[in-house]
Design a protein around this motif. Structure first.
Motif, mmCIF file in Angstrom:
data_model
loop_
_atom_site.group_PDB
_atom_site.id
_atom_site.type_symbol
_atom_site.label_atom_id
_atom_site.label_comp_id
_atom_site.label_asym_id
_atom_site.label_seq_id
_atom_site.Cartn_x
_atom_site.Cartn_y
_atom_site.Cartn_z
ATOM 1 N N VAL A 27 0.862 -1.177 0.000
ATOM 2 C CA VAL A 27 0.000 0.000 0.000
ATOM 3 C C VAL A 27 0.900 1.230 0.000
ATOM 4 N N ILE A 28 0.648 2.132 -0.944
ATOM 5 C CA ILE A 28 1.407 3.371 -1.048
ATOM 6 C C ILE A 28 0.548 4.486 -0.461
ATOM 7 N N ARG A 29 1.149 5.287 0.416
ATOM 8 C CA ARG A 29 0.426 6.412 1.024
ATOM 9 C C ARG A 29 0.898 7.705 0.363
ATOM 10 N N TYR A 30 -0.062 8.566 0.020
ATOM 11 C CA TYR A 30 0.246 9.860 -0.588
ATOM 12 C C TYR A 30 -0.032 10.976 0.409
ATOM 13 N N ARG A 31 0.660 12.090 0.225
ATOM 14 C CA ARG A 31 0.501 13.225 1.135
ATOM 15 C C ARG A 31 -0.899 13.825 1.079
ATOM 16 N N ASP A 32 -1.416 13.958 -0.144
ATOM 17 C CA ASP A 32 -2.720 14.604 -0.305
ATOM 18 C C ASP A 32 -3.347 14.165 -1.625
ATOM 19 N N ARG A 33 -4.498 14.743 -1.911
ATOM 20 C CA ARG A 33 -5.261 14.395 -3.115
ATOM 21 C C ARG A 33 -4.485 14.724 -4.381
ATOM 22 N N ILE A 34 -3.803 15.858 -4.400
ATOM 23 C CA ILE A 34 -3.060 16.273 -5.598
ATOM 24 C C ILE A 34 -1.930 15.298 -5.886
ATOM 25 N N ASP A 35 -1.222 14.873 -4.851
ATOM 26 C CA ASP A 35 -0.147 13.899 -5.028
ATOM 27 C C ASP A 35 -0.703 12.565 -5.530
ATOM 28 N N ALA A 36 -1.870 12.173 -5.019
ATOM 29 C CA ALA A 36 -2.501 10.930 -5.469
ATOM 30 C C ALA A 36 -2.909 11.046 -6.937
ATOM 31 N N GLN A 37 -3.447 12.199 -7.324
ATOM 32 C CA GLN A 37 -3.837 12.412 -8.722
ATOM 33 C C GLN A 37 -2.637 12.305 -9.641
ATOM 34 N N ARG A 38 -1.506 12.844 -9.197
ATOM 35 C CA ARG A 38 -0.291 12.823 -10.000
ATOM 36 C C ARG A 38 0.166 11.393 -10.301
ATOM 37 N N HIS A 39 -0.095 10.476 -9.370
ATOM 38 C CA HIS A 39 0.353 9.093 -9.531
ATOM 39 C C HIS A 39 -0.722 8.169 -10.097
ATOM 40 N N SER A 40 -1.859 8.711 -10.423
ATOM 41 C CA SER A 40 -2.944 7.899 -10.967
ATOM 42 C C SER A 40 -2.737 7.673 -12.454
ATOM 43 N N ALA A 41 -2.926 6.455 -12.879
ATOM 44 C CA ALA A 41 -2.812 6.133 -14.305
ATOM 45 C C ALA A 41 -4.017 6.648 -15.075
ATOM 46 N N PHE A 42 -5.113 6.941 -14.366
ATOM 47 C CA PHE A 42 -6.346 7.330 -15.030
ATOM 48 C C PHE A 42 -6.695 8.806 -14.843
ATOM 49 N N SER A 43 -5.843 9.578 -14.201
ATOM 50 C CA SER A 43 -6.214 10.949 -13.857
ATOM 51 C C SER A 43 -6.434 11.830 -15.069
ATOM 52 N N GLU A 44 -5.749 11.569 -16.177
ATOM 53 C CA GLU A 44 -5.941 12.401 -17.366
ATOM 54 C C GLU A 44 -7.245 12.065 -18.087
ATOM 55 N N LYS A 45 -7.740 10.855 -17.923
ATOM 56 C CA LYS A 45 -8.875 10.381 -18.703
ATOM 57 C C LYS A 45 -10.228 10.665 -18.055
ATOM 58 N N GLN A 46 -10.254 11.046 -16.796
ATOM 59 C CA GLN A 46 -11.543 11.158 -16.113
ATOM 60 C C GLN A 46 -11.653 12.460 -15.359
ATOM 61 N N ASP A 47 -12.883 12.873 -15.121
ATOM 62 C CA ASP A 47 -13.157 14.063 -14.327
ATOM 63 C C ASP A 47 -13.155 13.666 -12.862
ATOM 64 N N VAL A 48 -12.464 14.412 -12.048
ATOM 65 C CA VAL A 48 -12.396 14.130 -10.629
ATOM 66 C C VAL A 48 -13.250 15.162 -9.910
ATOM 67 N N PRO A 49 -14.259 14.713 -9.169
ATOM 68 C CA PRO A 49 -15.124 15.663 -8.478
ATOM 69 C C PRO A 49 -14.385 16.386 -7.351
ATOM 70 N N GLU A 50 -14.646 17.675 -7.200
ATOM 71 C CA GLU A 50 -14.011 18.476 -6.159
ATOM 72 C C GLU A 50 -14.548 18.124 -4.772
ATOM 73 N N SER A 51 -15.772 17.583 -4.709
ATOM 74 C CA SER A 51 -16.374 17.271 -3.415
ATOM 75 C C SER A 51 -15.669 16.132 -2.701
ATOM 76 N N LEU A 52 -14.787 15.403 -3.381
ATOM 77 C CA LEU A 52 -14.102 14.289 -2.785
ATOM 78 C C LEU A 52 -13.136 14.729 -1.677
ATOM 79 N N ASP A 53 -12.658 15.963 -1.749
ATOM 80 C CA ASP A 53 -11.772 16.472 -0.702
ATOM 81 C C ASP A 53 -12.458 16.577 0.639
ATOM 82 N N LYS A 54 -13.757 16.687 0.652
ATOM 83 C CA LYS A 54 -14.483 16.888 1.900
ATOM 84 C C LYS A 54 -14.844 15.589 2.588
ATOM 85 N N ILE A 55 -14.520 14.475 1.975
ATOM 86 C CA ILE A 55 -14.860 13.171 2.554
ATOM 87 C C ILE A 55 -13.909 12.864 3.689
#
Length: 184
Positions: A156-184
């Motif tokens: 399991v890899i732990r990321y500092r924050d949402r932006i760092d996780a997005q940077r390492h996602s293989a699918f981040s360019e292909k999909q829309d990421v909802p902003e409301s996810l930060d509030k979870i």
């Protein structure tokens, strides 16, 4: 007879003192690690169940129940429980993994993680850790329920924050990421 009554009373007092010590220790660990109160309650109940089984065994020995009778009783109980759990082996392994996760899992609710799995990318924020599974909310908003016993077997890899996780996602360019996810 008087010695036996004294031993029973001592055993009962020791049992309740041990229950309190275990409960307070688990609550302290839960507070220190910022674990949800429901999770602390479940772990406390599981450990109380184990202590109660040991208490009953010791009580039977103190009361003079013969070892042969105890052996027959406990072998019967273990046979029934063993048959029941053999059919549901994953349930027992998930409960055991739940205890290991409570005491030694380095990730907490709210952490951004990626479970390294060759079949599918499981990257998101830990939403909940329950008795049987870890719930991860992906960047896309989808929810993944991952079994406890499997998350202990995978890196399991732990990321500092949402932006760092997005940077390492293989699918981040292909999909829309909802902003409301930060509030979870």
């Amino acid at each position: 007879m008087l010695l036996q009554i004294g031993l029973v009373l001592l055993l009962i007092v020791g049992y309740f003192i041990l229950l309190r010590i275990v409960s307070s220790t688990i609550h302290m660990i839960g507070l220190r690690r910022a674990v949800h109160e429901l999770r602390v309650s479940v772990v406390t109940k599981l450990l109380h169940l184990g202590l109660t089984a040991i208490f009953v065994l010791l009580l039977c020995v103190v009361l003079g129940v013969g070892y042969g009778q105890l052996a027959v009783f406990f072998s019967s109980v273990f046979a029934v429980v063993g048959v029941a759990l053999f059919a549901q082996w994953s349930i027992l392994s998930n409960i055991t993994a739940s205890l290991i996760i409570f005491f030694g899992f380095p990730y907490r609710v709210g952490d951004w993680v990626k479970v390294v799995d060759k079949d599918e990318e499981i990257l998101g924020q830990i939403h909940e850790i329950s008795t049987f599974h870890v719930i991860i909310t992906r960047l896309s908003g989808d929810t993944v329920t991952y079994p406890n016993n499997l998350i202990l077997q995978k890196p399991v890899i732990r990321y500092r924050d949402r932006i760092d996780a997005q940077r390492h996602s293989a699918f981040s360019e292909k999909q829309d990421v909802p902003e409301s996810l930060d509030k979870i």
